[in-house]
Every structure is written in structure tokens, then in C-alpha cells.
Design a protein around this motif. Sequence first.
Motif, PDB file in Angstrom:
ATOM      1  N   ASN A 371      -3.242  55.061  60.079  1.00 29.61           N
ATOM      2  CA  ASN A 371      -1.807  55.377  59.945  1.00 29.61           C
ATOM      3  C   ASN A 371      -1.206  55.962  61.228  1.00 29.61           C
ATOM      4  N   MET A 372      -1.782  55.569  62.362  1.00 30.57           N
ATOM      5  CA  MET A 372      -1.244  56.000  63.659  1.00 30.57           C
ATOM      6  C   MET A 372      -0.388  54.885  64.233  1.00 30.57           C
ATOM      7  N   GLN A 373       0.522  55.265  65.103  1.00 35.12           N
ATOM      8  CA  GLN A 373       1.333  54.266  65.779  1.00 35.12           C
ATOM      9  C   GLN A 373       0.448  53.407  66.676  1.00 35.12           C
ATOM     10  N   THR A 374       0.942  52.230  67.042  1.00 34.32           N
ATOM     11  CA  THR A 374       0.196  51.326  67.906  1.00 34.32           C
ATOM     12  C   THR A 374       0.429  51.710  69.362  1.00 34.32           C
ATOM     13  N   PHE A 375      -0.673  51.864  70.105  1.00 34.79           N
ATOM     14  CA  PHE A 375      -0.567  52.210  71.512  1.00 34.79           C
ATOM     15  C   PHE A 375      -0.772  50.961  72.367  1.00 34.79           C
TER      16      PHE A 375
END
Length: 474
Positions: A371-375
Motif C-alpha cells: 500500500n505504498m506509492q510507486t517510486f
Amino acid sequence: MGNQEIVQKLWNLCNVLRDDGITYHQYVTELTYILFLKMMKEKDNEKHIPEHYRWNSLVNKHGLELYNHYRQLLIDLGSVENEIIQQIYANATTNIDEPKNLEKIIRSIDDLDWYSAREEGLGDLYEGLLEKNASETKSGAGQYFTPRPLIDVLVKLINPLPGERCNDPAAGTFGFMIAADTHIRSKTDDYFDLGEKEAEFQRTEAFTGGELVKDTHRLALMNAMLHDMYGEIKLGDTLSDIGTDMKNYDVVLTNPPFGTKKGGERPTRDDLTFTTTNKQLNFLQHIYRSLKSDGKARAAVVLPDNVLFEGGVGAKVRADLMDKCNLHTILRLPTGIFYAQGVKTNVLFFTRGEKDKENTKDVWIYDMRTNMQTFGKRNPLIEKHFDEFIKAYQAEDRSKVNDERWNVFNREDISKKDENLDIGLIADESLSVYKNLPDPIDSAEEAVSKLNEAVSLLNEVIEELRAMEEGKDD
């Protein structure tokens, strides 16, 4: 003109060499040969370079005369008495075919704002160039360049101290050791708070490494020298006999190469207990064995997911690690921070015990992936993204940290599940579309909306699978 602008100007010079068919990586190596001479002049440190090969010898020549002089320079500097210069120019050859292109590069470099570069630091300028190279996906350099924010966080948490021996057995361009040196300098007023012998130790012995790839080894030597660091950086495979002497360290910080040994052969080391073709498992064995058995020597190591769950030898290596060391923390890193988007990685933090049994009691795991943003290039990883992890890691009482990403597993439970450490990931919200579809769907609009959600999710899965395949190819 700041260092960022100078880096961009240097990078743009690559366009000059396109007609010569030079790759990004070849260009950075070529720049290293030329920049070394210019930077030695800017540092007023040309005494170890033969006078007829110093920077002015390039500036004062033109055309074919310059080209022939440069080619001879590369050969002769590879055999000078100074060991660092000799290693930087060992077997050096030029990929530039057109004399006019060589002259344009030298003139352009000479015309840059070197006063500003000196003020900001020539070492930082060179590191900026290496980082630029790593960020260009076409260069393929990301395979040996760990993102600087991640390096800085690991160094901060491991906290190398003056007098400690630090090592990176897969040194790449020496980024971990340079960050460790910077960390200690910041706490000792650039070593002025240390005695003369202690400061000399920091410059010449404290930071060492090993690097297998010749051209990358050149970049590491150049990078270290521009940061006034002169510890040994071995050229060779740490998993061969060359690595047997790399031991008794207080700190190890590293990001070993991914994959298996070429041809499937096993390492030639005879001091590794568990034999396997898996490079990461071999590096892991080397690392925890290279630490002093004093209860204080510590490491932070970037490793792919397979190290956490691979059976057979993998389970034995993990058990041995948790016996000999206190594996106190695992950080599950987000995807997209390395050159191959689908590669899933972790950081293992451990401290070598005074004895070789039962050192790990509990393993704390922080999930910075789910559930982390895409880097990526448009949304780069920055140090601020690690704030919550750092709070949890440094908490006096870890059990009182209120963060769903932070979980603990005891050694007994891990042992019952074949030493599997592929644990600690929280529920993935992107999968909730499957669980929450209303039954029946009330309207055509809602049906279309839910279908679009499902298609979007499927596309994400396809992209990740594609990235994983690209990672395997690399």
C-alpha cells in the motif's frame, strides 16, 4: 553555476560521442580518465602525475596530435609508481575514434565553472555524475548504484564510529563507504576532533571494499580519492579466495549483486559452510562471518526476497545467521527504487554475537512495501519516506510503537516454519476490489465502474510481471 548544473553539462557532452557509438557506461569511464587529470589540477595535487601528462598537456594540444598524446597517456599512466593512479588507468583504452570529439570534450570541461565545483566539493560533483548515470535506464548502471536516500538512512541507523573498520564486499562505486565517512566527519568536525593518528586511520584504513567489475572498480577508486579516502578497494570476486582475508570488521554496509554465479558454478571459497550457486546467500554468509564476534559488530545488507524464503541451503543459512547474530530488524523495501522495477528487496539489520548460538530472540519487521506509492524517476524515493520506520527502529520500547507496518515474530515460530522470513507484510488494499463487489450489482454504471477497477488492477499486475521479466534479463 552549482554542481547540479555542472553534472548536467558533463552529461550533455555524451551527445558529442554518439557518432562514435559510445554507451553511457563507456562515457562515464572515459570521463573518469579525463576528469581525474582536471580535478588533480583543481586540487593542486598533480605531483604524482608525470609533468608531460598533466592537464595542461591536453589543453595545449589539438587535433590528431592531441588524440595520439591522449592514447599514449592512457597507456603510460597505467604503469606509474603511484598505486591509485596506476589502478585507475590499468588497461585503459579510449572508445573515442574522432580527434575532434576528444578535443571538444576537453575544451568543454576546461571551460566549466571549477571555482564553484571546488566550493561545493569535487567529490560531490563526481558522485552526482555517477548518480546521473544510474538514473538513466539505458546505462544499466542502476545495478550497482544504491539510491542515495536509502544509503544515508542505513548509515544513520548503523551509526559507524571513529576507529571502527568498515567494509563493503560488493562496493560498486563505493557509495556506502563514502556515506559512512561523511557521517563520521559530520560528528567529528571533519576529523579535527580526533588525534593525528586517529584521523590518519580514518583516511587510510577505516573504509575498505571489494569490487569485481574493472570499470566499476575505477569509478570507486576515483570516487574515494576525491573524498580524501585511501583505504584498500580490492579488485576481484569477494566470493573467491580474495575474500578470505576480508574479516574482523566492526561495520558492513552493502548491496550485493543479484542472481546466481555464471555457469552455475559454486564459489571457490572453502570457508563458507553452506555451498550454493545463489550469490546472495553466499554474500550473506561472507558478511556475517566477516564481523567481529564481540557483540557490537553490525551490518545492514540489501537482499532480494528469495533470500528470505528459499528452502534447503537457504533455510540453513538463515538458521546459521540467526544463531551467530541477532537478526533484530528486517525492512521490506518498496518496489521501483532500483533499476528493475519488479525487483523486491529488503534490508537485513543484524549484530554479531559474542557466542555462535541463540543470538536471535525476536525479529522485528517493518513493511514499507504494501500500500505504498510507486517510486521511480518521476516520483523518486527521498529520506523523508523512511521517517516512520526510523521512529520504530530507534524506539526505546519497540512493543509500544503504534504502527500497523511494524510487527514482531519470535525465533521459535520462525524455526517451526523452515526458517521462513518472508513475513510481516500487511493486507494489500489493492486486492480489496475482489472482496467487496456488491451482489447483485445495482446498475449498469456501477457494473462499468467495477469492471474498470478490475481492468486497472489487472494492468498493474501485468506491468509488475513485465518488470520482473526485465529484471531477470538484466
